[in-house]
Design an enzyme around this catalytic site. Structure first.
Site, PDB file in Angstrom:
ATOM      1  CB  CYS A 136      -0.907   0.048   1.217  1.00 16.13           C
ATOM      2  SG  CYS A 136      -1.977  -1.362   1.326  1.00 16.13           S
TER       3      CYS A 136
ATOM      4  CG  ASP B 160       1.476   4.905   3.812  1.00 12.55           C
ATOM      5  OD1 ASP B 160       2.425   5.702   3.799  1.00 12.55           O
ATOM      6  OD2 ASP B 160       0.349   5.136   3.339  1.00 12.55           O
TER       7      ASP B 160
ATOM      8  CB  CYS C  42       3.847   9.948   1.529  1.00 16.38           C
ATOM      9  SG  CYS C  42       2.445   9.938   2.648  1.00 16.38           S
TER      10      CYS C  42
ATOM     11  CB  CYS D  31      -0.710   9.286   6.799  1.00 18.41           C
ATOM     12  SG  CYS D  31      -0.368   9.121   5.043  1.00 18.41           S
TER      13      CYS D  31
END
Lengths: 129, 392
Positions: free
Chosen positions: A38, A40, A63, A107
């Site tokens: 994915c 992350d 990110c 996130c």
């Protein structure tokens, strides 16, 4: 000319100078969330004394927002009791960063999940449910 | 930031050349006529549009009347693919394209698929090349159009367009190429490439945004996308974008003059960048064809780190690039092109695209080579994917 892209100055500060990066030598609990497919993955390790998170470290593949939320969640739970740490929501992490672009809210969810996973691991090691 | 910004995202868009701006200005100021008007204002605008059309047509080995000006690459792709699907629906309902096309082609084909058109998406090899033999095998008696891009916007691979064109001709199937990334960068001759339709966009070659072209080979019937006035021989209604078209014409003139020296100059800088990054940073791979690639494109994957972090870090150094990482797309899916060439998903997330331009210098490339190892190292140091000792 050079803008901060999609992020505010606080997020960029945590991306540039992330707090509590690394892995604890002898952690009392380690948790991960997300997966590399994915894009992350977060890993949080905690050291707990008398029910208080005395030390915390993170490593993140992700990110700018993923790195900043990991950094912020470690700041928010350091020296907090386990119950206080469990009360830290993804929204609280995003708010402490001065907000995230809507598409990056996941996130902050990941940061909360990684923390809970570390606390679960701690409790398992303590023999608690 | 005391160092000058370094723009390495020319595949996204290019700076408008000062000569282009100068050419456009009169048509934004006094010469504001509508090119369809009969009076002198209109005729002045019309003459400028036709001069640009002639200049652009000769650049690509076409006739002026085979050029239809559009609003850009996306419109040209939509116009040609939908226009052929509609105008040839009595002859068939099958399209052939590749899995690495620009979204303007893929989404258009997907839209048509939902309308009952059948679409064959051809695979590519690990370098991003379409096999012409796959095209031949995919053709049926219902095939009405083959659409394969000239140069890929992400990985820079240049497709064997002339070979595919020969196959299309043998079978009497119309052939379109999206040449948005190659137009003005490498030589294009519509007869040598054996294409019937071609899309191009001005802002990829130092022209203005909002103008492009659809090349339509003489004799090819196509249903318009825009209906209304008689402009562009009724193939595209809408008042002509006179300043944009004039700017496009000037941009093509400039590209024509510099293309040969620029493509070899940029190729050398590109190879310097690729070799430098591969040798100074471990666990790094080049994406796309090592040789058959756009002169200005370098696309690399850096293991264990994520592209947006790399992009932001470079931006802090004043260096602008792009990434195929999911984190910068609203879909959260990594690049379909990297997926199609078999880049593992984790590596696709860690990809960067550097695209050079006429303004790129050797000093710019050396500055990237100077800062990149530190940036990758810093992000790898905080990545849980790095096994202890795996990366120095």
């Amino acid at each position: 000319m050079i803008q901060n892209g999609p992020y505010n100055e606080k997020v960029m500060d945590h991306f540039r100078n992330p707090r509590n990066v690394g892995v604890l030598e002898n952690p009392d609990g380690v948790g991960t969330a997300g997966n590399p497919v994915c894009g992350d993955i977060m890993e949080i390790s905690i050291q707990v004394e008398d029910d208080v998170i005395k030390d915390v470290r993170f490593r993140t593949f992700g990110c700018g927002a993923a790195i900043a939320t990991s950094s912020m969640v470690t700041e928010l739970v350091k020296n907090k009791t386990i119950d206080e740490a469990l009360a830290v929501s993804n929204r609280a992490v995003a708010k402490a960063l001065g907000g995230l672009p809507p598409i990056k809210m996941h996130c902050s969810v990941l940061a909360e999940e990684a923390l809970r996973s570390a606390i679960d691991d701690f409790r398992r090691r303590q023999g608690k449910p | 930031m005391d160092t000058k910004p370094i723009y390495l995202d020319h595949a996204a868009t290019t700076p408008v050349a000062p000569e282009v701006i100068q050419a456009m200005l009169p048509f934004l100021e006094g010469a504001y006529g509508n090119a369809s008007s009969l009076h002198s204002f209109g005729q002045e605008a019309k003459a400028a549009v036709e001069a640009a059309r002639t200049r652009i047509a000769s650049f690509m080995g076409a006739r002026p009347e085979e050029i239809v000006f559009t609003s850009g690459g996306t419109e040209s792709d939509n116009f040609i693919i939908k226009g052929i699907a509609l105008s040839r629906r009595d002859r068939g309902n099958h399209l052939i394209t590749s899995s690495i096309e620009h979204h303007a082609v893929l989404e258009t084909c997907d839209f048509l698929r939902k309308q009952g058109v059948s679409v064959t998406l051809l695979p590519v090899d690990s370098n991003g090349l379409v096999d012409p033999d796959d095209v031949r095998k995919a053709i049926t008696d219902k095939t009405i159009l083959i659409s394969i891009m000239h140069g890929n916007n992400e990985i820079g691979t240049i497709e064997p367009i002339a070979e595919i064109g020969s196959i299309a001709r043998e079978h009497g199937v119309a052939f379109h190429t999206d040449a948005v990334q190659t137009f003005g960068h490498i030589p294009i001759d519509v007869d040598e490439l054996k294409v019937d339709f071609l899309s191009a966009s001005a802002h990829k070659l130092h022209g203005p945004k909002g103008v492009g072209l659809a090349y339509i080979r003489k004799g090819m019937k196509i249903t318009p996308l825009l209906h209304g006035g008689d402009q562009e021989k009724r193939r595209r209604a809408s008042t002509l974008n006179v300043p944009g078209i004039v700017g496009f014409g000037r941009a093509v003139e400039l590209a024509d003059a510099s293309m040969h020296t620029e493509s070899s100059r940029q190729s050398a800088l590109r190879d310097r960048l690729i070799k430098g990054l591969l040798s100074s940073i471990g666990d790094t791979r080049l994406n796309g064809h090592p040789v058959r690639r756009l002169p200005n494109n370098a696309n690399l994957s850096f293991a264990f780190v994520e592209g947006e972090g790399l992009l932001l870090s470079l931006d802090m150094e004043g260096i602008a690039v792009s990434t195929g990482s999911a984190c910068t797309s609203s879909s959260l899916e990594p690049s379909h092109v990297l997926k199609a060439i078999g880049v593992p998903v984790e590596l696709a997330h860690g990809s960067l695209r550097f695209t050079l331009g006429r303004d790129t210098t050797r000093e710019d490339i050396d500055r990237v080579l100077q800062v990149m190892p530190g940036i990758v190292h810093r992000l790898r140091a905080m990545s849980p994917l790095v096994r202890k000792g795996a990366v120095s």
